[in-house]
Write a protein that holds these residues in place. Structure first.
Motif, short mmCIF file in Angstrom:
data_model
loop_
_atom_site.label_atom_id
_atom_site.label_comp_id
_atom_site.label_asym_id
_atom_site.label_seq_id
_atom_site.Cartn_x
_atom_site.Cartn_y
_atom_site.Cartn_z
N UNK A 1 0.83 -1.21 0.00
CA UNK A 1 0.00 0.00 0.00
C UNK A 1 0.86 1.26 0.00
N UNK A 2 1.92 1.26 0.83
CA UNK A 2 2.74 2.48 0.92
C UNK A 2 3.45 2.76 -0.40
N UNK A 3 3.99 1.71 -1.01
CA UNK A 3 4.68 1.89 -2.30
C UNK A 3 3.71 2.41 -3.36
N UNK A 4 2.48 1.85 -3.35
CA UNK A 4 1.49 2.27 -4.35
C UNK A 4 1.05 3.71 -4.16
N UNK A 5 0.83 4.10 -2.91
CA UNK A 5 0.41 5.48 -2.64
C UNK A 5 1.51 6.45 -3.11
N UNK A 6 2.76 6.13 -2.77
CA UNK A 6 3.86 7.02 -3.17
C UNK A 6 4.01 7.06 -4.69
N UNK A 7 3.88 5.90 -5.32
CA UNK A 7 3.97 5.84 -6.78
C UNK A 7 2.87 6.69 -7.42
N UNK A 8 1.65 6.62 -6.87
CA UNK A 8 0.54 7.42 -7.38
C UNK A 8 0.80 8.91 -7.23
N UNK A 9 1.33 9.29 -6.05
CA UNK A 9 1.63 10.71 -5.81
C UNK A 9 2.71 11.21 -6.77
N UNK A 10 3.71 10.35 -7.04
CA UNK A 10 4.80 10.75 -7.96
C UNK A 10 4.28 10.87 -9.39
N UNK A 11 3.44 9.92 -9.81
CA UNK A 11 2.86 9.98 -11.17
C UNK A 11 2.06 11.27 -11.33
N UNK A 12 1.27 11.58 -10.28
CA UNK A 12 0.44 12.78 -10.33
C UNK A 12 1.27 14.05 -10.49
N UNK A 13 2.48 14.03 -9.89
CA UNK A 13 3.29 15.25 -9.96
C UNK A 13 4.15 15.27 -11.23
N UNK A 14 3.81 14.39 -12.19
CA UNK A 14 4.45 14.46 -13.50
C UNK A 14 5.71 13.63 -13.65
N UNK A 15 6.03 12.80 -12.64
CA UNK A 15 7.24 11.97 -12.74
C UNK A 15 6.95 10.73 -13.59
N UNK A 16 8.00 10.24 -14.26
CA UNK A 16 7.87 9.01 -15.04
C UNK A 16 8.23 7.84 -14.12
N UNK A 17 7.23 6.98 -13.87
CA UNK A 17 7.39 5.94 -12.84
C UNK A 17 7.31 4.54 -13.44
N UNK A 18 8.23 3.68 -12.99
CA UNK A 18 8.16 2.25 -13.33
C UNK A 18 7.96 1.49 -12.03
N UNK A 19 7.01 0.57 -12.03
CA UNK A 19 6.68 -0.18 -10.83
C UNK A 19 6.97 -1.66 -11.11
N UNK A 20 7.85 -2.26 -10.32
CA UNK A 20 8.18 -3.68 -10.53
C UNK A 20 7.83 -4.46 -9.25
N UNK A 21 7.22 -5.63 -9.41
CA UNK A 21 6.96 -6.48 -8.25
C UNK A 21 7.40 -7.90 -8.57
N UNK A 22 8.18 -8.48 -7.64
CA UNK A 22 8.66 -9.86 -7.87
C UNK A 22 7.53 -10.87 -7.68
N UNK A 23 6.44 -10.45 -7.02
CA UNK A 23 5.32 -11.37 -6.78
C UNK A 23 4.33 -11.35 -7.93
N UNK A 24 3.51 -12.40 -7.98
CA UNK A 24 2.55 -12.47 -9.09
C UNK A 24 1.26 -11.72 -8.77
N UNK A 25 1.06 -11.38 -7.47
CA UNK A 25 -0.16 -10.62 -7.15
C UNK A 25 0.23 -9.31 -6.47
N UNK A 26 -0.65 -8.31 -6.57
CA UNK A 26 -0.41 -7.01 -5.94
C UNK A 26 -0.41 -7.13 -4.42
N UNK A 27 0.25 -6.18 -3.78
CA UNK A 27 0.03 -6.02 -2.34
C UNK A 27 1.22 -6.33 -1.45
N UNK A 28 2.22 -7.07 -1.99
CA UNK A 28 3.39 -7.38 -1.17
C UNK A 28 2.99 -8.02 0.14
#
Length: 443
Positions: A14-41
């Motif tokens: 949740x924390x990573x997703x919230x921060x990623x969303x805030x960064x995307x909103x502020x115009x940053x180019x974001x790549x999100x990688x997860x080693x797991x097959x489902x969301x949520x860590x």
């Protein structure tokens, strides 16, 4: 051609997703990688039910549990305060378009072997069995003081210096008895140990006020929880990120984090290099950059009945203050059910959590488990509480803390705000509160 990003985020907690969303909103180019097959860590929602049994290596589930795909079991369930900072962030990032929240039915406190509803309004206080007549009057005065308190207007301070007067001194000014102090500190201000009593009272005043404001939205309790569980959040953020041109890669190994002169330069995944200026991740991606500061035990219990003495609530929070069991930290129980679309009809999921204090954590939570009997199935886990070794400013690698034992998002919000400040150098702020209560029935 190597791809370049402003920020790479590892993990979809949740924390990573919230921060990623805030960064995307502020115009940053974001790549999100997860080693797991489902969301949520660490904080994933597990569905179907069979997957939960597999995950904990428990044989089952029995046929009586009915359809497994009706279940969404959160590994780390936490409630949202209706007007709390996390809800404000969700509204601000507009991820609420993809989520439906439903209010939690009640909040309870364990005292001398019994459960009591937590009073937080004057009406509640009048009818509460938690305190005698004089205590009710004093508690009412404290509530009045808190609700009228304005940091900018010294006339509302009643000779209390919010930066210097301790909470202990504040409570003794109102002549509060031990019982009132206990439920005010632990079930309303949501402190998880006694250390708050000797800190300046402003923090506690703000916490009581937040609780009361959240409660005034819905009256049954100040808490909200998403239908279908917390796993809806990372999925909502994945959709949001896609709208802003971000990229999500699930099920991808992270082979290596590449540094240049002590600073992050790239992430290698599946043999491919992705360049970045900053990196945000959870502790599992950088074991050499975190240290252990404690342990948490969580016991997920499947029930076919509401918890006794909670007025048949289909969802509720129960807090067992540490003093009741001669502990240093509180024990939390989070109860959700079919009413939040998390279990089959008539079924309940109660999760007990606390900070581990002995070598026998299961024994520590026994008093909580007794409140839930009979339990159909228990899934026990103990995890390390990990925190970053450094603030990340030098390496530009920003690591979140593990999720603590509380069953609300207060401390996780502090971590998000703190990380945001370190990543961007700015405070996280957004507009005034907008109402977030699409209760599923009036949507």
């Amino acid at each position: 051609m190597m791809q370049e990003y402003d920020i790479i985020v590892l993990g979809t907690g949740i924390k990573e997703c919230v921060l990623s969303g805030l960064m995307s909103l502020s115009g940053k180019k974001v790549l999100h990688i997860d080693k797991n097959s489902c969301h949520g860590g660490e904080s994933a929602s597990i569905s179907p039910l069979e997957e939960l049994y597999r995950r904990f290596k428990v044989p089952g589930p029995p046929k009586s549990m009915r359809r497994g795909k009706e279940w969404n079991v959160d590994l780390i369930p936490k409630f949202f305060l209706a007007t709390g900072p996390l809800v404000k962030i969700l509204v601000h990032t507009e991820v609420t378009r993809y989520l439906d929240f439903k209010v939690v039915e009640g909040s309870y406190l364990f005292k001398a072997g019994k459960l009591y509803k937590v009073p937080a309004t004057e009406e509640d206080a009048q009818s509460s069995d938690l305190m005698g007549m004089f205590d009710k009057r004093r508690f009412k005065k404290l509530l009045h003081f808190v609700q009228n308190f304005d940091i900018r207007n010294p006339r509302t301070h009643q000779d209390v210096d919010p930066e210097k007067t301790t909470t202990r001194e504040l409570f003794s000014r109102f002549d509060l008895g031990q019982d009132v102090i206990e439920f005010t500190g632990h079930a309303i201000a949501l402190h998880s140990s006694e250390s708050y009593l000797d800190r300046p009272c402003l923090e506690t005043i703000n916490r009581i006020r937040l609780y009361c404001e959240s409660l005034s939205r819905h009256n049954t309790s100040p808490y909200l929880f998403p239908l279908y569980g917390l796993g809806e959040l990372p999925q909502g953020y994945a959709r949001l990120s896609a709208e802003y041109g971000g990229t999500f890669l699930l099920n991808k190994p992270v082979d290596e984090i590449i540094m240049d002169n002590g600073k992050v330069k790239a992430v290698k995944s599946d043999g491919k290099l992705f360049l970045c200026k900053q990196l945000i991740c959870d502790p599992s991606y950088v074991p050499n950059r975190v240290r252990k500061v404690g342990r948490v035990i969580r016991v997920i219990c499947l029930l076919n009945h509401p918890v006794k003495n909670t007025h048949e609530a289909s969802s509720c929070q129960i807090i067992i203050p540490q003093a009741q069991l001669n502990r240093k930290s509180d024990i939390y129980i989070c109860v959700v059910s079919y009413s939040h679309s998390l279990a089959s009809d008539g079924m309940y999921i109660a999760t007990v959590s606390t900070a581990v204090e002995t070598n026998n954590p299961e024994k520590e939570v026994e008093p909580a488990l007794e409140l839930l009997e009979p339990i159909m199935q228990k899934f026990v886990s103990t995890t390390n509480l990990l925190v970053p070794n450094e603030d990340g400013r030098k390496s530009q690698i920003f690591v979140s803390r593990s999720y603590d034992a509380t069953n609300h998002f207060d401390s996780e919000c502090e971590d998000i705000k703190d990380m945001y400040r370190r990543v961007t150098g700015a405070e996280l702020c957004f507009g005034g509160p907008r109402n977030l209560s699409h209760d599923s029935d009036d949507d």
